[in-house]
Design a protein around this motif. Structure first.
Motif, PDB file in Angstrom:
ATOM      1  N   PRO A   1       0.643  -1.165  -0.032  1.00 18.88           N
ATOM      2  CA  PRO A   1       0.144  -0.031  -0.035  1.00 18.88           C
ATOM      3  C   PRO A   1       0.726   1.188  -0.004  1.00 18.88           C
ATOM      4  O   PRO A   1       0.367   2.239  -0.436  1.00 18.88           O
TER       5      PRO A   1
ATOM      6  N   PHE B   1      -5.226   0.473  -5.766  1.00 21.07           N
ATOM      7  CA  PHE B   1      -5.667   0.171  -4.403  1.00 21.07           C
ATOM      8  C   PHE B   1      -6.764   1.038  -4.283  1.00 21.07           C
ATOM      9  O   PHE B   1      -7.580   0.331  -3.198  1.00 21.07           O
TER      10      PHE B   1
ATOM     11  N   PRO C   1      -5.108  -5.990  -8.543  1.00 23.80           N
ATOM     12  CA  PRO C   1      -5.145  -6.044  -7.168  1.00 23.80           C
ATOM     13  C   PRO C   1      -5.240  -7.322  -6.408  1.00 23.80           C
ATOM     14  O   PRO C   1      -5.779  -8.272  -6.966  1.00 23.80           O
TER      15      PRO C   1
END
Length: 302
Positions: free
Chosen positions: A177, A224, A252
């Motif tokens: 992330p 994200f 993802p």
């Protein structure tokens, strides 16, 4: 208790009664607990001389070993013989190590019950020394066959993934992330100055950097946030200074709930030759081959 008179004849009986209702209640509740537990509880006695014995074992022993508690009450050899030959020495070594360090016993090993499929069990036990010097182990044994099967399947798939990825001509990277790389395959590492060491833990802006690194991080941010796959073309310079054009696919990867994106897998395919061919076709279609000036087709297109 008989009470005798002066002539030695029983004249009366002295009786003592104790209320054991609470004890029986505890025994019943404990019995229900052991019956519902996944596996069985046991007490193992290992005297300095003589046979090992299991004076207590809950009923779950029958499910794992096909034995009833009476089968091992005086001699545990029949149960110990079911430990897989390849794991018996490991079992004994771990027990001796726990005796030396006085640490709890914990071990996963295979059990082969005659007429049944091979299974995996996990044993956990604590040891204490009895008054006569014998060692007493109190513990539990649970069936972990399904868990081991899933672990082995996961390890197999992980190995297949690594085999495919690490021998792929496409570049592969995994981003967290924070947009830092958690993994890079050899095809990507060989293109960067400093190899994998220079790429791991770095963001695209930090390595390799350049104008298009900002675009890369913007695409990561979108994946994200949206949880949707995306593709884009990226031009960047490899360690030789040569410009490379890659088609990047960002996919993802979700957590166990399937809701939160925990990482993004980036797969890049070198389309430098395709990009050069497209530019050449564009040049031939819209520019004069001799003068290099725009032709009528470009003027009509504008």
């Amino acid at each position: 208790i008989p009470e005798l008179d002066a002539k030695g004849v029983v004249a009366s009986v002295f009786c003592v009664a104790r209320d054991v209702t609470p004890l029986k209640d505890v025994e019943r509740s404990t019995g229900r607990y052991f019956e519902g537990m996944p596996g069985f509880a046991f007490t193992l006695r290992t005297p300095r001389q003589g046979e090992w014995s299991i004076p207590f074992a809950s009923k779950g022993m029958a499910d794992l070993f096909g034995l009833c508690p009476a089968d091992v009450r005086d001699d545990a050899a029949v149960m110990l013989a079911m430990i897989h030959p390849g794991d018996r020495q490991m079992f004994m070594d771990r027990q001796l190590a726990c005796l030396r360090t006085r640490q709890p016993f914990q071990l996963e090993f295979r059990v082969q019950v005659p007429g049944r499929a091979l299974c995996w069990v996990e044993c956990r036990a604590m040891c204490e020394e009895g008054l006569d010097g014998e060692l007493v182990w109190h513990g539990v044994v649970i069936d972990v066959t399904d868990r081991k099967r899933m672990e082995n399947e996961l390890a197999r798939r992980e190995q297949e993934f690594r085999t495919l990825v690490e021998h792929s001509s496409d570049t592969v990277a995994r981003y967290g992330p924070d947009y830092r790389r958690r993994y890079v395959n050899p095809a990507l590492a060989v293109l960067a100055e400093g190899g994998a060491k220079a790429l791991l833990g770095k963001t695209p802006r930090e390595c390799p950097g350049g104008d298009n690194a900002t675009l890369y991080e913007q695409k990561l941010e979108q994946v994200f946030a949206s949880g949707r796959q995306t593709e884009f073309e990226l031009r960047w310079s490899c360690k030789e200074g040569r410009e490379v054009c890659s088609l990047i696919c960002l996919t993802p990867e979700f957590d166990e709930t399937g809701k939160e994106v925990v990482s993004v897998l980036a797969v890049g395919r070198d389309i430098t030759e395709l990009h050069a061919s497209r530019q050449k076709i564009h040049q031939m279609a819209f520019y004069d081959l001799l003068t290099g000036l725009p032709n009528r087709a470009l003027l009509h297109d504008r």
